[in-house]
Design a protein around this motif. Structure first.
Motif, PDB file in Angstrom:
ATOM      1  N   HIS A  11       0.760  -1.319  -0.102  1.00  8.55           N
ATOM      2  CA  HIS A  11       0.226   0.087  -0.097  1.00  8.55           C
ATOM      3  C   HIS A  11       0.795   1.214   0.037  1.00  8.55           C
ATOM      4  O   HIS A  11       1.812   1.422   0.720  1.00  8.55           O
ATOM      5  CB  HIS A  11      -0.957   0.081   1.195  1.00  8.55           C
ATOM      6  CG  HIS A  11      -1.931   0.871   1.042  1.00  8.55           C
ATOM      7  ND1 HIS A  11      -1.799   2.296   1.400  1.00  8.55           N
ATOM      8  CD2 HIS A  11      -3.150   0.862   0.773  1.00  8.55           C
ATOM      9  CE1 HIS A  11      -3.140   2.723   0.998  1.00  8.55           C
ATOM     10  NE2 HIS A  11      -3.930   1.955   1.044  1.00  8.55           N
ATOM     11  N   PRO A  12       0.526   2.355  -0.616  1.00  2.00           N
ATOM     12  CA  PRO A  12       1.427   3.510  -0.855  1.00  2.00           C
ATOM     13  C   PRO A  12       1.383   4.291   0.268  1.00  2.00           C
ATOM     14  O   PRO A  12       2.553   4.860   0.270  1.00  2.00           O
ATOM     15  CB  PRO A  12       1.158   4.253  -2.195  1.00  2.00           C
ATOM     16  CG  PRO A  12      -0.561   3.680  -2.346  1.00  2.00           C
ATOM     17  CD  PRO A  12      -0.543   2.470  -1.770  1.00  2.00           C
ATOM     18  N   THR A  13       0.476   4.409   1.233  1.00  2.00           N
ATOM     19  CA  THR A  13       0.444   5.219   2.096  1.00  2.00           C
ATOM     20  C   THR A  13       0.152   4.682   3.569  1.00  2.00           C
ATOM     21  O   THR A  13       0.058   5.378   4.441  1.00  2.00           O
ATOM     22  CB  THR A  13      -0.597   6.338   1.832  1.00  2.00           C
ATOM     23  OG1 THR A  13      -1.899   5.820   1.892  1.00  2.00           O
ATOM     24  CG2 THR A  13      -0.246   7.044   0.717  1.00  2.00           C
ATOM     25  N   ARG A  14      -0.245   3.319   3.451  1.00  2.00           N
ATOM     26  CA  ARG A  14      -0.447   2.650   4.887  1.00  2.00           C
ATOM     27  C   ARG A  14       0.516   1.582   5.245  1.00  2.00           C
ATOM     28  O   ARG A  14       1.207   0.990   4.591  1.00  2.00           O
ATOM     29  CB  ARG A  14      -1.915   2.116   5.016  1.00  2.00           C
ATOM     30  CG  ARG A  14      -3.225   3.148   4.736  1.00  2.00           C
ATOM     31  CD  ARG A  14      -4.235   2.283   4.905  1.00  2.00           C
ATOM     32  NE  ARG A  14      -4.346   1.586   6.007  1.00  2.00           N
ATOM     33  CZ  ARG A  14      -5.195   0.409   6.310  1.00  2.00           C
ATOM     34  NH1 ARG A  14      -5.941   0.201   5.174  1.00  2.00           N
ATOM     35  NH2 ARG A  14      -5.359  -0.290   7.192  1.00  2.00           N
ATOM     36  N   THR A  15       0.611   1.533   6.573  1.00  2.00           N
ATOM     37  CA  THR A  15       1.403   0.549   7.156  1.00  2.00           C
ATOM     38  C   THR A  15       0.795  -0.117   8.217  1.00  2.00           C
ATOM     39  O   THR A  15      -0.243   0.388   8.836  1.00  2.00           O
ATOM     40  CB  THR A  15       2.883   1.009   7.830  1.00  2.00           C
ATOM     41  OG1 THR A  15       2.595   1.915   8.925  1.00  2.00           O
ATOM     42  CG2 THR A  15       3.772   1.675   6.724  1.00  2.00           C
TER      43      THR A  15
END
Length: 131
Positions: free
Chosen positions: A74-78
Motif C-alpha cells: 500500500h502506498p500510504t499505509r503500514t
C-alpha cells in the motif's frame, strides 16, 4: 525453571485479549505492531527465533517469529505485525494473561507468558506498555 531474573530491555507488556490467546477465535497467531513494538523492532521486517516461556514454570520453547508490514504494497499505509509459530507456551495462553516481549543483554528475543495469579501479573494492561 531458572531462579535468576530475566532482564529485558527494551520490552513491553500487555494483557492478552481472547483473539490473541485462543487460536479457535482467530487463526492470526500474531500481535498488532503498535508504537511500542515498533520502538523495539523498528520498521524493517525480519524473521528470527524467540524464546517463549511461562513465568513460574519450566515450560519453554524456541519458535520462529516474523515482524512484517501487512500493508507493504500500500502506498500510504503500514500495518506491522509480529507473527509467531504455534508453540507449547502459547497453547497455554488465556484471555487475561500478560505477555512480555523484549530482548535480553545478548540480544535474544524473549516472549514471556505471565498467567493470571502468577507473581508479577497485572490484571488490566489495556494496550502495549513499555516496561
Amino acid at each position: 525453571m531458572s531462579s535468576s531474573p530475566l532482564l529485558l530491555h527494551p520490552a513491553c507488556i500487555k494483557t492478552l485479549s481472547a483473539v490473541e490467546a485462543h487460536p479457535e477465535r482467530s487463526n492470526q497467531h500474531e500481535f498488532n505492531g503498535v508504537v511500542e513494538l515498533k520502538q523495539i523492532f523498528g520498521l524493517a521486517g525480519f524473521s528470527r527465533p524467540a524464546k517463549f516461556s511461562i513465568r513460574g514454570t519450566s515450560i519453554s520453547t524456541d519458535a520462529d517469529v516474523t515482524w512484517y508490514d501487512a500493508r507493504s504494497a500500500h502506498p500510504t499505509r503500514t500495518e506491522h505485525r509480529l507473527y509467531f509459530q504455534t508453540n507449547t507456551v502459547m497453547i497455554h495462553a488465556n484471555e487475561g494473561d500478560n505477555i512480555v516481549i523484549g530482548f535480553d543483554r545478548s540480544k535474544n528475543l524473549h516472549i514471556v507468558l505471565i498467567p493470571r495469579g502468577a507473581a508479577g501479573h497485572n490484571p488490566v494492561i489495556s494496550g502495549w506498555q513499555t516496561v
